[in-house]
Design a protein around this motif. Sequence first.
Motif, PDB file in Angstrom:
ATOM      1  N   CYS A 181     -12.564  -0.024 -31.352  1.00 39.60           N
ATOM      2  CA  CYS A 181     -11.610   0.247 -32.156  1.00 39.60           C
ATOM      3  C   CYS A 181     -12.788   1.474 -33.062  1.00 39.60           C
ATOM      4  CB  CYS A 181     -11.141  -0.938 -33.308  1.00 39.60           C
ATOM      5  SG  CYS A 181     -10.580  -0.135 -34.378  1.00 39.60           S
ATOM      6  N   CYS A 225      -5.771  -2.901 -37.055  1.00 38.89           N
ATOM      7  CA  CYS A 225      -5.731  -2.056 -37.456  1.00 38.89           C
ATOM      8  C   CYS A 225      -3.526  -2.100 -37.993  1.00 38.89           C
ATOM      9  CB  CYS A 225      -5.959  -0.757 -36.351  1.00 38.89           C
ATOM     10  SG  CYS A 225      -7.774  -0.263 -36.789  1.00 38.89           S
ATOM     11  N   ILE A 254      -7.462   1.941 -31.242  1.00 36.75           N
ATOM     12  CA  ILE A 254      -7.238   1.410 -32.566  1.00 36.75           C
ATOM     13  C   ILE A 254      -7.099  -0.155 -32.383  1.00 36.75           C
ATOM     14  CG2 ILE A 254      -6.438   3.192 -33.707  1.00 36.75           C
ATOM     15  CD1 ILE A 254      -3.908   1.461 -33.372  1.00 36.75           C
ATOM     16  N   GLU A 267     -11.980   2.283 -36.098  1.00 36.45           N
ATOM     17  CA  GLU A 267     -12.442   1.929 -37.184  1.00 36.45           C
ATOM     18  C   GLU A 267     -13.149   1.267 -37.586  1.00 36.45           C
ATOM     19  OE1 GLU A 267     -11.788   2.127 -41.574  1.00 36.45           O
ATOM     20  OE2 GLU A 267     -10.566   3.514 -39.726  1.00 36.45           O
ATOM     21  N   HIS A 268     -12.701  -0.845 -36.646  1.00 36.77           N
ATOM     22  CA  HIS A 268     -13.745  -1.083 -36.513  1.00 36.77           C
ATOM     23  C   HIS A 268     -14.423  -1.394 -35.265  1.00 36.77           C
ATOM     24  CE1 HIS A 268      -9.835  -2.362 -38.575  1.00 36.77           C
ATOM     25  NE2 HIS A 268     -10.634  -2.732 -39.416  1.00 36.77           N
ATOM     26  N   LYS A 325      -3.324   2.991 -42.114  1.00 37.44           N
ATOM     27  CA  LYS A 325      -3.641   3.781 -41.655  1.00 37.44           C
ATOM     28  C   LYS A 325      -2.877   4.528 -40.082  1.00 37.44           C
ATOM     29  CE  LYS A 325      -8.062   4.649 -42.097  1.00 37.44           C
ATOM     30  NZ  LYS A 325      -9.810   4.885 -42.081  1.00 37.44           N
ATOM     31  N   HIS A 326      -1.943   3.760 -39.473  1.00 38.04           N
ATOM     32  CA  HIS A 326      -1.202   4.357 -38.245  1.00 38.04           C
ATOM     33  C   HIS A 326      -0.004   3.431 -37.933  1.00 38.04           C
ATOM     34  CE1 HIS A 326      -5.347   5.367 -36.728  1.00 38.04           C
ATOM     35  NE2 HIS A 326      -6.014   4.102 -37.155  1.00 38.04           N
TER      36      HIS A 326
END
Length: 75
Positions: A19, A42, A38, A21-22, A48-49
């Motif tokens: 991901c 997420c 993602i 972000e993660h 964010k999405h």
Amino acid sequence: LAALLNSTTEFDVHERLSCHEHKHTDAALYCDMCDVFICLLCVQSGQKHSGHPIIAVKDGEAKQRKGLVANKLEV
């Protein structure tokens, strides 16, 4: 969403996709607007999405591959 998740398991992956972000979480989907892979966190957080077009990982890979080829041809 379930259909997208099921479709991501039917292709051969040589490298683990994480991901955006993660970083320590496997990517489950691809945000087509942000052009990033993602995870389910997420999607669930919706921060964010939210409202972005979300596609299967295999389609995101194909899109990125196509973009790399196009960029290489421009150089």
